[in-house]
Design a protein around this motif. Structure first.
Motif, PDB file in Angstrom:
ATOM      1  N   GLY A 420      48.751 -15.303  -6.077  1.00 36.63           N
ATOM      2  CA  GLY A 420      49.099 -15.133  -4.662  1.00 36.63           C
ATOM      3  C   GLY A 420      48.042 -14.420  -3.849  1.00 36.63           C
ATOM      4  N   VAL A 421      47.087 -13.753  -4.483  1.00 33.47           N
ATOM      5  CA  VAL A 421      46.026 -13.032  -3.761  1.00 33.47           C
ATOM      6  C   VAL A 421      44.910 -14.018  -3.414  1.00 33.47           C
ATOM      7  CG1 VAL A 421      44.328 -11.173  -3.834  1.00 33.47           C
ATOM      8  CG2 VAL A 421      46.581 -10.874  -4.921  1.00 33.47           C
ATOM      9  N   LYS A 422      44.633 -14.178  -2.123  1.00 32.86           N
ATOM     10  CA  LYS A 422      43.645 -15.165  -1.679  1.00 32.86           C
ATOM     11  C   LYS A 422      42.305 -14.470  -1.403  1.00 32.86           C
ATOM     12  CE  LYS A 422      47.182 -18.082   0.424  1.00 32.86           C
ATOM     13  NZ  LYS A 422      47.685 -18.717   1.677  1.00 32.86           N
ATOM     14  N   GLU A 423      41.257 -15.236  -1.636  1.00 36.34           N
ATOM     15  CA  GLU A 423      39.893 -14.716  -1.408  1.00 36.34           C
ATOM     16  C   GLU A 423      39.068 -15.794  -0.704  1.00 36.34           C
ATOM     17  OE1 GLU A 423      35.974 -13.241  -3.971  1.00 36.34           O
ATOM     18  OE2 GLU A 423      37.782 -13.933  -5.015  1.00 36.34           O
ATOM     19  N   ARG A 424      38.393 -15.418   0.355  1.00 36.37           N
ATOM     20  CA  ARG A 424      37.496 -16.343   1.071  1.00 36.37           C
ATOM     21  C   ARG A 424      36.053 -15.894   0.834  1.00 36.37           C
ATOM     22  NH1 ARG A 424      39.827 -19.733   4.721  1.00 36.37           N
ATOM     23  NH2 ARG A 424      42.028 -19.363   5.207  1.00 36.37           N
ATOM     24  N   THR A 425      35.196 -16.843   0.570  1.00 31.21           N
ATOM     25  CA  THR A 425      33.789 -16.516   0.302  1.00 31.21           C
ATOM     26  C   THR A 425      32.939 -17.756   0.477  1.00 31.21           C
ATOM     27  OG1 THR A 425      32.260 -15.581  -1.314  1.00 31.21           O
ATOM     28  CG2 THR A 425      33.994 -17.026  -2.157  1.00 31.21           C
ATOM     29  N   ARG A 426      31.634 -17.511   0.469  1.00 30.95           N
ATOM     30  CA  ARG A 426      30.678 -18.625   0.445  1.00 30.95           C
ATOM     31  C   ARG A 426      30.131 -18.742  -0.950  1.00 30.95           C
ATOM     32  NH1 ARG A 426      26.847 -20.222   5.395  1.00 30.95           N
ATOM     33  NH2 ARG A 426      28.450 -20.403   6.999  1.00 30.95           N
ATOM     34  N   SER A 427      29.997 -20.000  -1.374  1.00 33.16           N
ATOM     35  CA  SER A 427      29.502 -20.233  -2.722  1.00 33.16           C
ATOM     36  C   SER A 427      28.774 -21.569  -2.741  1.00 33.16           C
ATOM     37  CB  SER A 427      30.669 -20.238  -3.722  1.00 33.16           C
ATOM     38  OG  SER A 427      30.186 -20.362  -5.037  1.00 33.16           O
ATOM     39  N   THR A 428      28.451 -22.018  -3.907  1.00 30.45           N
ATOM     40  CA  THR A 428      27.760 -23.303  -4.051  1.00 30.45           C
ATOM     41  C   THR A 428      28.531 -24.172  -5.032  1.00 30.45           C
ATOM     42  OG1 THR A 428      26.403 -22.425  -5.847  1.00 30.45           O
ATOM     43  CG2 THR A 428      25.499 -22.313  -3.600  1.00 30.45           C
ATOM     44  N   HIS A 429      28.441 -25.502  -4.802  1.00 32.09           N
ATOM     45  CA  HIS A 429      28.996 -26.483  -5.732  1.00 32.09           C
ATOM     46  C   HIS A 429      27.894 -27.426  -6.156  1.00 32.09           C
ATOM     47  CE1 HIS A 429      33.561 -26.185  -4.678  1.00 32.09           C
ATOM     48  NE2 HIS A 429      33.079 -25.074  -5.249  1.00 32.09           N
ATOM     49  N   LYS A 430      27.991 -27.911  -7.351  1.00 37.28           N
ATOM     50  CA  LYS A 430      26.979 -28.830  -7.856  1.00 37.28           C
ATOM     51  C   LYS A 430      27.591 -30.223  -7.915  1.00 37.28           C
ATOM     52  CE  LYS A 430      23.955 -29.575 -11.839  1.00 37.28           C
ATOM     53  NZ  LYS A 430      23.571 -29.070 -13.178  1.00 37.28           N
ATOM     54  N   ILE A 437      25.141 -27.920  -3.173  1.00 39.58           N
ATOM     55  CA  ILE A 437      25.540 -27.838  -1.763  1.00 39.58           C
ATOM     56  C   ILE A 437      26.201 -26.488  -1.538  1.00 39.58           C
ATOM     57  CG2 ILE A 437      25.789 -30.338  -1.510  1.00 39.58           C
ATOM     58  CD1 ILE A 437      28.814 -29.943  -1.819  1.00 39.58           C
ATOM     59  N   GLU A 438      26.105 -26.020  -0.294  1.00 41.20           N
ATOM     60  CA  GLU A 438      26.717 -24.743   0.073  1.00 41.20           C
ATOM     61  C   GLU A 438      28.113 -25.047   0.607  1.00 41.20           C
ATOM     62  OE1 GLU A 438      25.790 -20.739   2.698  1.00 41.20           O
ATOM     63  OE2 GLU A 438      24.400 -22.438   2.759  1.00 41.20           O
ATOM     64  N   VAL A 439      29.093 -24.244   0.192  1.00 43.83           N
ATOM     65  CA  VAL A 439      30.476 -24.470   0.603  1.00 43.83           C
ATOM     66  C   VAL A 439      31.142 -23.150   0.972  1.00 43.83           C
ATOM     67  CG1 VAL A 439      30.784 -26.572  -0.789  1.00 43.83           C
ATOM     68  CG2 VAL A 439      31.254 -24.309  -1.796  1.00 43.83           C
ATOM     69  N   GLU A 440      32.131 -23.275   1.860  1.00 44.63           N
ATOM     70  CA  GLU A 440      33.030 -22.157   2.131  1.00 44.63           C
ATOM     71  C   GLU A 440      34.269 -22.351   1.233  1.00 44.63           C
ATOM     72  OE1 GLU A 440      33.976 -22.068   6.231  1.00 44.63           O
ATOM     73  OE2 GLU A 440      32.032 -21.225   6.823  1.00 44.63           O
ATOM     74  N   VAL A 441      34.629 -21.298   0.514  1.00 43.65           N
ATOM     75  CA  VAL A 441      35.687 -21.435  -0.494  1.00 43.65           C
ATOM     76  C   VAL A 441      36.821 -20.464  -0.187  1.00 43.65           C
ATOM     77  CG1 VAL A 441      36.268 -21.302  -2.932  1.00 43.65           C
ATOM     78  CG2 VAL A 441      34.016 -22.094  -2.253  1.00 43.65           C
ATOM     79  N   SER A 442      38.063 -21.027  -0.282  1.00 45.61           N
ATOM     80  CA  SER A 442      39.278 -20.183  -0.285  1.00 45.61           C
ATOM     81  C   SER A 442      39.929 -20.390  -1.653  1.00 45.61           C
ATOM     82  CB  SER A 442      40.229 -20.625   0.826  1.00 45.61           C
ATOM     83  OG  SER A 442      41.441 -19.887   0.723  1.00 45.61           O
ATOM     84  N   ARG A 443      39.986 -19.310  -2.408  1.00 49.50           N
ATOM     85  CA  ARG A 443      40.471 -19.481  -3.784  1.00 49.50           C
ATOM     86  C   ARG A 443      41.536 -18.428  -4.103  1.00 49.50           C
ATOM     87  NH1 ARG A 443      34.592 -18.066  -6.438  1.00 49.50           N
ATOM     88  NH2 ARG A 443      34.539 -15.822  -6.008  1.00 49.50           N
ATOM     89  N   THR A 444      42.421 -18.853  -5.025  1.00 50.78           N
ATOM     90  CA  THR A 444      43.519 -17.967  -5.424  1.00 50.78           C
ATOM     91  C   THR A 444      44.065 -18.455  -6.761  1.00 50.78           C
ATOM     92  OG1 THR A 444      45.620 -17.015  -4.760  1.00 50.78           O
ATOM     93  CG2 THR A 444      45.297 -19.343  -4.272  1.00 50.78           C
ATOM     94  N   PHE A 445      44.804 -17.576  -7.423  1.00 52.02           N
ATOM     95  CA  PHE A 445      45.491 -17.946  -8.661  1.00 52.02           C
ATOM     96  C   PHE A 445      46.956 -18.235  -8.327  1.00 52.02           C
ATOM     97  CE2 PHE A 445      41.836 -15.771 -10.467  1.00 52.02           C
ATOM     98  CZ  PHE A 445      41.546 -16.545 -11.591  1.00 52.02           C
ATOM     99  N   VAL A 446      47.474 -19.345  -8.858  1.00 53.18           N
ATOM    100  CA  VAL A 446      48.871 -19.722  -8.638  1.00 53.18           C
ATOM    101  C   VAL A 446      49.553 -19.915 -10.006  1.00 53.18           C
ATOM    102  CG1 VAL A 446      48.425 -20.787  -6.402  1.00 53.18           C
ATOM    103  CG2 VAL A 446      48.274 -22.171  -8.487  1.00 53.18           C
TER     104      VAL A 446
END
Length: 465
Positions: A420-430, A437-446
């Motif tokens: 339930g804890v959300k985190e926004r950050t910038r990261s990269t994807h391959k 590529i550079e991406v904006e990421v919103s990630r969380t554990f469900v």
């Protein structure tokens, strides 16, 4: 005349005391009779076959014996008979003997007993017995022989006889017991067949005497009653049933006739465990030629289940309409519940389809990773962004998609995961082609069910123009 009779009786009584015999002189002296009178009486007894006379030197010795006059034997004997003289030569043969031996008279008449061309007379014991019979010793023997290709069972009686002339002889009386033996063998075979027939039957089989005691029975009845065979021998059959049923069976048995020899009765009995059961017994009378009742054959079987089934069937028939109404109402209620479940299922399927549609057509890349870091599910936008098909995503890990995450870092993320804890950050994807590529990421554990997933929602950061 009365005196003559008394003298004859006195002579026989005297000879009884002297088995080895007496001379005329000794008999006359002992009974105070004239010698000629004694000789006349002794001749009469000799012709009757009551005494034997043997010459010992010049004297004649008389002893008590039982001989049958030949004329009497041939007149009254109903069996085949052959008469031999003291030299064991055939002197008389009746028609029954010629028929039994299938031999003409000229072959037998005058021949010595050993010379008769039949296997029956080849046994040396026959000659010995004939000689003994001529000497006053009666005997008998059972023999088997073949005459005309037919096997015969005979009982041969060797009888001492006396001829009308006073001479001694021997008679062979042949009693043909072939038919009797065959009947006995057939009877024994029938008994064995009957025993084999009832041995493995599950029905109860019993033979009942007129006094209502058990004459014979099969193993099934012993097992049913829980008694050993020797305990049931002579057991009173009617004691197995209740007083009411006993009277029913008595009436049925008394009504049996040669023209109506059978009847059937359903009776109640008590099992060894105390439970009541139903039995069906069929009684068939066995009658003699004169119509007299000899015994009864009884065949029983346990019909408890059949009775219970009939009772249940009767109740089912009586309650059929009620059962139909109850079942109809239950089916209506079940149908209504089924319609509701189907409607809810259809609504749920629609929601699932809509959710899947929204997931696949979301503007951002959505990827779910399992606890080991492997892609569990990815939407269509994720595939377009990274260049993978849905099937190819199944073998991709989080480290391959996001090079900035190491295995150690992933383990720490899992250890400190807070659903339930959300985190926004910038990261990269391959991408599949290797481009970063550079991406904006919103990630969380469900958490879903008992498992936890890592949800990554990413959007490509495009360079500013």
């Amino acid at each position: 005349m009365n005196g003559n009779f008394q003298d004859i009786v006195a002579i026989k009584e005297l000879l009884k005391k002297y088995p080895k015999g007496l001379s005329i002189t000794e008999i006359s002296s002992a009974l105070h009779l004239h010698r000629n009178t004694s000789a006349k009486y002794l001749d009469m007894l000799k012709l009757k076959g009551d005494i034997d006379r043997k010459e010992i030197g010049a004297a004649k010795n008389y002893s008590l014996v039982r001989r049958m006059p030949v004329s009497t034997l041939l007149h009254f004997c109903l069996h085949p008979a052959i008469v031999l003289d003291s030299r064991s030569e055939v002197v008389m043969v009746n028609a029954e003997a010629l028929s039994l031996l299938a031999c003409p008279l000229d072959v037998i008449y005058g021949a010595g007993v050993k010379d008769i061309p039949l296997s029956l007379f080849k046994d040396p014991e026959v000659g010995t017995r004939c000689h003994d019979a001529a000497q006053g010793v009666r005997s008998g023997a059972e023999v088997q022989t073949v005459v005309g290709g037919k096997r015969l069972h005979l009982t041969v009686h060797y009888l001492p006889v006396v001829f009308d002339t006073g001479r001694d002889g021997c008679a062979l009386v042949l009693v043909d017991e072939t038919a009797c033996r065959q009947a006995v063998e057939e009877r024994d075979l029938c008994r064995k067949r009957y025993g084999a027939l009832i041995a493995d039957q599950t029905e109860f089989v019993a033979h009942i005497r007129p006094d209502m005691t058990l004459a014979s029975f099969n193993e099934a009845l012993c097992v049913h009653l829980g008694r050993a065979r020797d305990q049931l021998a002579g057991f009173r059959f009617l004691s197995l049933f209740s007083p009411e049923d006993r009277e029913q069976i008595r009436r049925g048995l008394s009504s049996l006739l040669p023209t109506a020899p059978a009847f059937t009765a359903d009776v109640r009995t008590v099992r060894q465990d105390g439970s009541v059961c139903w039995e069906r017994w069929t009684f068939r009378g066995i009658f003699g030629e004169d119509g007299s009742f000899l015994e009864c054959h009884a065949l029983g079987q346990d019909i408890t289940e059949m009775k219970n089934d009939k009772d249940r069937l009767k109740r089912y028939h009586e309650n059929l309409e009620t059962l139909i109404r109850e079942r109809t109402q239950e089916m209506q209620q079940a149908n209504m519940a089924l319609v509701t479940v189907i409607r809810e299922k259809e609504e749920l399927e629609q929601e699932l389809l809509f959710t899947q549609f929204a997931f696949d057509n979301a503007s951002d890349s959505i990827i779910l990773f399992d606890e080991e870091g492997w892609v569990y599910k990815a939407n269509r936008t994720a595939g377009e962004l990274l260049g993978y098909t849905a099937e190819e995503f199944q073998g991709i890990s989080v480290i391959e998609i996001n090079p900035s995450i190491t295995q150690a870092q992933w383990d720490r993320m899992q250890a400190g995961a807070s659903p339930g804890v959300k985190e926004r950050t910038r990261s990269t994807h391959k991408r599949k082609d290797g481009r970063i590529i550079e991406v904006e990421v919103s990630r969380t554990f469900v958490t879903f069910g008992e498992r936890m997933y890592f949800c990554s929602i990413a959007r490509e950061v495009l360079p500013r123009r």
